[in-house]
Motif scaffolding. Structure first.
Motif, PDB file in Angstrom:
ATOM      1  N   ALA A  94       0.837  -1.210   0.000  1.00 24.27           N
ATOM      2  CA  ALA A  94       0.000   0.000   0.000  1.00 24.27           C
ATOM      3  C   ALA A  94       0.866   1.252   0.000  1.00 24.27           C
ATOM      4  O   ALA A  94       0.627   2.188  -0.770  1.00 24.27           O
ATOM      5  CB  ALA A  94      -0.941  -0.004   1.203  1.00 24.27           C
ATOM      6  N   SER A  96      -0.547   1.766  -9.588  1.00 18.33           N
ATOM      7  CA  SER A  96      -0.636   0.347  -9.263  1.00 18.33           C
ATOM      8  C   SER A  96      -0.040  -0.509 -10.380  1.00 18.33           C
ATOM      9  O   SER A  96       0.553  -1.543 -10.121  1.00 18.33           O
ATOM     10  CB  SER A  96      -2.078  -0.067  -8.991  1.00 18.33           C
ATOM     11  OG  SER A  96      -2.874   0.114 -10.134  1.00 18.33           O
ATOM     12  N   GLY A 144      -1.952  -5.262  -0.749  1.00 19.60           N
ATOM     13  CA  GLY A 144      -1.665  -3.894  -0.305  1.00 19.60           C
ATOM     14  C   GLY A 144      -1.616  -2.912  -1.465  1.00 19.60           C
ATOM     15  O   GLY A 144      -2.039  -1.755  -1.338  1.00 19.60           O
ATOM     16  N   ILE A 154      -4.914  -1.516  -2.230  1.00 20.10           N
ATOM     17  CA  ILE A 154      -5.307  -0.436  -1.320  1.00 20.10           C
ATOM     18  C   ILE A 154      -4.542   0.840  -1.672  1.00 20.10           C
ATOM     19  O   ILE A 154      -5.113   1.927  -1.724  1.00 20.10           O
ATOM     20  CB  ILE A 154      -5.071  -0.838   0.148  1.00 20.10           C
ATOM     21  CG1 ILE A 154      -5.988  -1.998   0.526  1.00 20.10           C
ATOM     22  CG2 ILE A 154      -5.278   0.360   1.079  1.00 20.10           C
ATOM     23  CD1 ILE A 154      -5.691  -2.614   1.877  1.00 20.10           C
ATOM     24  N   GLY A 155      -3.257   0.721  -1.922  1.00 17.57           N
ATOM     25  CA  GLY A 155      -2.426   1.883  -2.219  1.00 17.57           C
ATOM     26  C   GLY A 155      -2.837   2.627  -3.472  1.00 17.57           C
ATOM     27  O   GLY A 155      -2.633   3.844  -3.581  1.00 17.57           O
TER      28      GLY A 155
END
Length: 173
Positions: free
Chosen positions: A27, A36, A63, A66-67
């Motif tokens: 993330a 991403s 993660g 989410i990031g």
């Protein structure tokens, strides 16, 4: 490519025993570079070079999902934020579901990671891509029927502000 040879980065991404650390690393790194696609590509390159296996890469990948929301968060500054919160909730819920599956299925004599590896046993980059695709498709199917509830939750988490001087008709949602 330069990150693959940077010892601090390789150690951070590949040597963690706690899945939460992998999720936070994924993330944080994705939020930092705001891409991403690029962060997944870097993870695939690390897997191809043998630096990280799929059993650890999956948590970094979750993660990264989410990031990637940081771009939407930055874009929503000063605007309605419900779509951003829903995007974030989608990826957090998906990460919780898939992390749980990755940790629980081996205890049941199954293996989600092993199943994904068996699809393309000789190609770690494809394994990461397959897990990423599976994550998004399954999370979509799980949450699609709950769209209205996600909207309600988003509005509870971060209600729209009433602007002073706002007059006339306007689009609320």
């Amino acid at each position: 490519e330069p990150l693959r040879d940077w010892p601090a980065f390789v150690e951070l991404v590949s040597t963690f025993s706690n899945p939460l650390v992998g999720i936070l690393v994924g993330a944080g790194f994705t939020a930092l570079i705001q891409s991403s696609s690029a962060s997944v590509g870097i993870l695939q390159a690390l897997a191809l070079s043998g630096v990280i296996g799929l059993d650890s890469a999956v948590f970094v990948l979750f993660g990264q999902n989410i990031g990637t929301c940081i771009t939407a968060v930055l874009a929503s500054i000063g605007t309605s934020r419900n779509a951003t919160i829903i995007h974030l909730l989608f990826n957090i819920i998906g990460t919780v579901v898939f992390t749980t599956l990755c940790l629980v299925t081996p205890l049941l004599g199954l293996s989600l990671v092993g199943g994904v590896q068996s699809l393309t046993p000789e190609n770690p980059a494809a394994q990461i891509a397959n897990m990423h695709t599976l994550f998004n498709i399954v999370t979509t199917f799980l949450l699609l029927p709950l769209g209205g509830k996600l909207v309600q939750l988003a509005m509870r988490i971060l209600p729209d502000r009433k602007e002073s001087g706002e007059e006339g008709m306007h689009l609320a949602y």
